[in-house]
Design an enzyme around this catalytic site. Structure first.
Site, PDB file in Angstrom:
ATOM      1  N   HIS A  85       0.836  -1.202   0.000  1.00 12.15           N
ATOM      2  CA  HIS A  85       0.000   0.000   0.000  1.00 12.15           C
ATOM      3  C   HIS A  85       0.873   1.255   0.000  1.00 12.15           C
ATOM      4  O   HIS A  85       0.595   2.222  -0.722  1.00 12.15           O
ATOM      5  CB  HIS A  85      -0.930   0.002   1.223  1.00 12.15           C
ATOM      6  CG  HIS A  85      -1.613   1.306   1.441  1.00 12.15           C
ATOM      7  ND1 HIS A  85      -2.605   1.774   0.610  1.00 12.15           N
ATOM      8  CD2 HIS A  85      -1.424   2.257   2.395  1.00 12.15           C
ATOM      9  CE1 HIS A  85      -3.010   2.964   1.041  1.00 12.15           C
ATOM     10  NE2 HIS A  85      -2.305   3.274   2.120  1.00 12.15           N
ATOM     11  N   ALA A  86       1.928   1.256   0.787  1.00 16.20           N
ATOM     12  CA  ALA A  86       2.820   2.409   0.868  1.00 16.20           C
ATOM     13  C   ALA A  86       3.479   2.691  -0.486  1.00 16.20           C
ATOM     14  O   ALA A  86       3.592   3.847  -0.903  1.00 16.20           O
ATOM     15  CB  ALA A  86       3.885   2.184   1.945  1.00 16.20           C
TER      16      ALA A  86
END
Length: 114
Positions: A85-86
């Protein structure tokens, strides 16, 4: 012992993921501030905000790169959804900062030709 190693690796990726999200988010905030400056026809302020936005993107990218370099050197990590996600967050905001720079350049050209 294997479980402890896995937990440490996950914690390391979570920490790196949070650094990426933090710096990328700061970059987005600065890009948004740049747009607000441009709306006020403060292009010097807009450029300063864009410089800060880019610095934050670089910091986020450096955090990500450290993990990639570790993997290239043979270190393996368990998959981590937050890290994925990052990375997505970083790519999206990096594109936003690039587009913001282009939009401000365009806006400045339009204002100069009024």
């Amino acid at each position: 012992m294997e479980h402890k190693k896995q937990v440490e690796e996950e914690n390391e990726l979570i920490s790196v993921a949070m650094q990426i999200i933090l710096h990328a988010g700061n970059g987005r905030t600065k890009a948004q501030e740049a747009v607000q400056c441009a709306k006020q026809k403060d292009f010097v302020g807009a450029r300063a905000c864009l410089t800060e936005a880019k610095k934050n993107i670089v910091l986020a990218h450096q955090s990500q790169t450290a993990v990639i370099q570790n993997e290239a050197a043979g270190k393996s990590y368990e998959p981590c959804l937050l890290f994925t996600h990052a990375q997505d967050h970083l790519m999206t905001i990096s594109s936003e900062v690039t587009m913001t720079r282009e939009l401000i350049d365009l806006f400045e050209i339009v204002i100069e030709h009024e």
